[in-house]
Design an enzyme around this catalytic site. Structure first.
Site, PDB file in Angstrom:
ATOM      1  N   SER A   1       0.839  -1.207   0.000  1.00  0.00           N
ATOM      2  CA  SER A   1       0.000   0.000   0.000  1.00  0.00           C
ATOM      3  C   SER A   1       0.867   1.248   0.000  1.00  0.00           C
ATOM      4  O   SER A   1       2.000   1.217   0.517  1.00  0.00           O
ATOM      5  CB  SER A   1      -0.891   0.020   1.243  1.00  0.00           C
ATOM      6  OG  SER A   1      -1.561   1.260   1.353  1.00  0.00           O
TER       7      SER A   1
ATOM      8  N   TYR B   1      -1.075  -0.113  10.425  1.00  0.00           N
ATOM      9  CA  TYR B   1      -1.258  -0.634   9.059  1.00  0.00           C
ATOM     10  C   TYR B   1      -0.072  -0.226   8.188  1.00  0.00           C
ATOM     11  O   TYR B   1       0.490  -1.043   7.455  1.00  0.00           O
ATOM     12  CB  TYR B   1      -2.565  -0.063   8.499  1.00  0.00           C
ATOM     13  CG  TYR B   1      -2.897  -0.450   7.075  1.00  0.00           C
ATOM     14  CD1 TYR B   1      -3.329  -1.731   6.765  1.00  0.00           C
ATOM     15  CD2 TYR B   1      -2.814   0.485   6.042  1.00  0.00           C
ATOM     16  CE1 TYR B   1      -3.656  -2.084   5.448  1.00  0.00           C
ATOM     17  CE2 TYR B   1      -3.143   0.149   4.733  1.00  0.00           C
ATOM     18  CZ  TYR B   1      -3.561  -1.130   4.446  1.00  0.00           C
ATOM     19  OH  TYR B   1      -3.895  -1.474   3.145  1.00  0.00           O
TER      20      TYR B   1
HETATM   21  N1  LIG Z   1      -9.029  -0.739  -0.308  1.00  0.00           N
HETATM   22  C1  LIG Z   1      -7.996   0.090  -0.277  1.00  0.00           C
HETATM   23  O1  LIG Z   1      -8.129   1.321  -0.266  1.00  0.00           O
HETATM   24  C2  LIG Z   1      -6.584  -0.471  -0.292  1.00  0.00           C
HETATM   25  C3  LIG Z   1      -5.515   0.400  -0.512  1.00  0.00           C
HETATM   26  C4  LIG Z   1      -4.217  -0.095  -0.509  1.00  0.00           C
HETATM   27  C5  LIG Z   1      -3.998  -1.431  -0.305  1.00  0.00           C
HETATM   28  N2  LIG Z   1      -5.057  -2.274  -0.089  1.00  0.00           N
HETATM   29  C6  LIG Z   1      -4.763  -3.690   0.142  1.00  0.00           C
HETATM   30  O2  LIG Z   1      -5.414  -4.445  -0.869  1.00  0.00           O
HETATM   31  C7  LIG Z   1      -5.596  -5.783  -0.392  1.00  0.00           C
HETATM   32  C8  LIG Z   1      -6.992  -6.248  -0.713  1.00  0.00           C
HETATM   33  O3  LIG Z   1      -7.925  -5.493   0.059  1.00  0.00           O
HETATM   34  P1  LIG Z   1      -9.343  -5.009  -0.515  1.00  0.00           P
HETATM   35  O4  LIG Z   1      -9.282  -3.523  -0.611  1.00  0.00           O
HETATM   36  O5  LIG Z   1      -9.675  -5.815  -1.720  1.00  0.00           O
HETATM   37  O6  LIG Z   1     -10.299  -5.307   0.703  1.00  0.00           O
HETATM   38  P2  LIG Z   1     -11.354  -6.479   1.028  1.00  0.00           P
HETATM   39  O7  LIG Z   1     -12.271  -6.682  -0.123  1.00  0.00           O
HETATM   40  O8  LIG Z   1     -11.915  -6.115   2.351  1.00  0.00           O
HETATM   41  O9  LIG Z   1     -10.437  -7.778   1.149  1.00  0.00           O
HETATM   42  C9  LIG Z   1      -9.680  -8.114   2.282  1.00  0.00           C
HETATM   43  C10 LIG Z   1      -9.510  -9.625   2.249  1.00  0.00           C
HETATM   44  O10 LIG Z   1      -8.615 -10.044   3.281  1.00  0.00           O
HETATM   45  C11 LIG Z   1      -9.165 -11.206   3.870  1.00  0.00           C
HETATM   46  N3  LIG Z   1      -8.692 -11.420   5.220  1.00  0.00           N
HETATM   47  C12 LIG Z   1      -8.720 -10.571   6.266  1.00  0.00           C
HETATM   48  N4  LIG Z   1      -8.219 -11.173   7.368  1.00  0.00           N
HETATM   49  C13 LIG Z   1      -7.885 -12.437   6.997  1.00  0.00           C
HETATM   50  C14 LIG Z   1      -7.342 -13.556   7.684  1.00  0.00           C
HETATM   51  N5  LIG Z   1      -7.028 -13.518   8.990  1.00  0.00           N
HETATM   52  N6  LIG Z   1      -7.140 -14.694   6.990  1.00  0.00           N
HETATM   53  C15 LIG Z   1      -7.457 -14.780   5.695  1.00  0.00           C
HETATM   54  N7  LIG Z   1      -7.984 -13.757   4.980  1.00  0.00           N
HETATM   55  C16 LIG Z   1      -8.188 -12.598   5.631  1.00  0.00           C
HETATM   56  C17 LIG Z   1     -10.654 -10.953   3.858  1.00  0.00           C
HETATM   57  O11 LIG Z   1     -11.333 -12.153   4.063  1.00  0.00           O
HETATM   58  P3  LIG Z   1     -12.771 -12.135   4.844  1.00  0.00           P
HETATM   59  O12 LIG Z   1     -13.738 -11.543   3.862  1.00  0.00           O
HETATM   60  O13 LIG Z   1     -12.987 -13.578   5.136  1.00  0.00           O
HETATM   61  O14 LIG Z   1     -12.579 -11.287   6.046  1.00  0.00           O
HETATM   62  C18 LIG Z   1     -10.840 -10.373   2.456  1.00  0.00           C
HETATM   63  O15 LIG Z   1     -10.911 -11.385   1.491  1.00  0.00           O
HETATM   64  C19 LIG Z   1      -5.238  -5.754   1.093  1.00  0.00           C
HETATM   65  O16 LIG Z   1      -3.925  -6.234   1.267  1.00  0.00           O
HETATM   66  C20 LIG Z   1      -5.275  -4.268   1.426  1.00  0.00           C
HETATM   67  O17 LIG Z   1      -4.451  -3.957   2.533  1.00  0.00           O
HETATM   68  C21 LIG Z   1      -6.338  -1.831  -0.090  1.00  0.00           C
END
Ligand SMILES: NC(=O)c1ccc[n+]([C@@H]2O[C@H](COP(=O)([O-])OP(=O)(O)OC[C@H]3O[C@@H](n4cnc5c(N)ncnc54)[C@H](OP(=O)(O)O)[C@@H]3O)[C@@H](O)[C@H]2O)c1
Length: 245
Positions: A138, A151
């Site tokens: 990120s 984070y």
């Molecule tokens: N959204 C943003 O603005 C943003 C910006 C920069 C980076 N990111 C990064 O992008 C990546 C994807 O996130 P997203 O934005 O697509 O959000 P998201 O849709 O909320 O996805 C997060 C995922 O992580 C899984 N997860 C959380 N805790 C877990 C655990 N203990 N074991 C296994 N799986 C787990 C969740 O599974 P459950 O549904 O089962 O909880 C979900 O599938 C992440 O690494 C995030 O940090 C996001």
């Protein structure tokens, strides 16, 4: 046809990326916590012409299971060409500041579990002398801010770990991609007010696919976060510490 392991495959960004992989006819092994949601995603990806879709449970904090998951994916697909690691949580910074127990849990999910998986994947790819590793870090890892430094530190650790791996695996011909999205409209950021800087998971997926194809080292998504973060990193610390960021 590539054989791809996607860890955290129920993430909105991972799902959008998997759709693009499926359209290319890749074979996919999806791992995440909810088998029910994985099943629904797998059904959709089969319709989108994935060559094969397999699913398996994955809990980031079950470190002992990580190497076996990589083995399972490799056996199911007959080898691995690409691994995308996408799982993560956005911790409540105030709760983490009040209790290190909470901060530790967040660091385990967002940093240590990624390093554990990467250790298993890197050793395999180094031995086979090829493969690509793409990990969602990120922009938050580029500089610690009071509003999300737990984070941010987890992502900074992942970014540094990936830099080291890239350096180590370069002679083996293994591609390591660090993905640094800015604000993305996903379940993780559901409660945030959205504005002009926000991107969709589909747009991020497009950028991830392109960066993998072009064997990029580090990609900011969308692109404008690279100059934005360069500016933010250059603010002198005596000034930066006084900003309410
Ligand atoms: N959204 C943003 O603005 C943003 C910006 C920069 C980076 N990111 C990064 O992008 C990546 C994807 O996130 P997203 O934005 O697509 O959000 P998201 O849709 O909320 O996805 C997060 C995922 O992580 C899984 N997860 C959380 N805790 C877990 C655990 N203990 N074991 C296994 N799986 C787990 C969740 O599974 P459950 O549904 O089962 O909880 C979900 O599938 C992440 O690494 C995030 O940090 C996001």
């Amino acid at each position: 046809m590539r054989r791809v392991l996607i860890v955290g495959a129920t993430s909105a960004i991972a799902e959008a990326t998997a759709r693009r992989f499926a359209q290319r006819g890749d074979a996919l092994f999806l791992a995440a916590r909810s088998l029910e949601r994985l099943q629904a995603i797998a059904d959709d990806l089969r319709v989108r012409s994935a060559a094969q879709v397999e699913i398996a449970p994955f809990d980031a904090t079950d470190f002992a299971s990580h190497a076996a998951l990589v083995d399972q994916a490799e056996a199911a697909l007959g080898g691995l060409d690409l691994v995308l690691i996408a799982h993560g949580t956005l911790p409540d910074q105030k709760t983490c500041a009040a209790s290190f127990d909470q901060a530790l849990r967040e660091l385990q999910v967002n940093a240590l579990s990624v390093m554990s998986l990467l250790t298993a994947v890197a050793n395999r790819f180094e031995q086979q002398g090829r493969g690509a590793i793409a990990v969602i870090s990120s922009v938050a890892g580029d500089r610690g801010r009071q509003s999300n430094y737990v984070y941010g530190s987890a992502k900074a650790a992942v970014t540094a770990f990936l830099g080291g791996l890239r350096n180590r695996l370069q002679p083996a011909g293994v591609h390591v991609l660090t993905i640094k999205p800015g604000f993305v409209d996903t379940p993780m950021t559901r409660d945030f007010p959205k504005g002009a800087l926000w991107a969709s998971p589909a747009a991020i997926a497009r950028g991830i696919e392109k960066a993998i194809d072009r064997r990029k080292d580090v990609v900011y998504l969308p692109w404008f976060w690279r100059p934005v973060m360069r500016l933010i990193r250059e603010i002198p610390e005596p000034i930066f510490k006084k900003l309410r960021l």
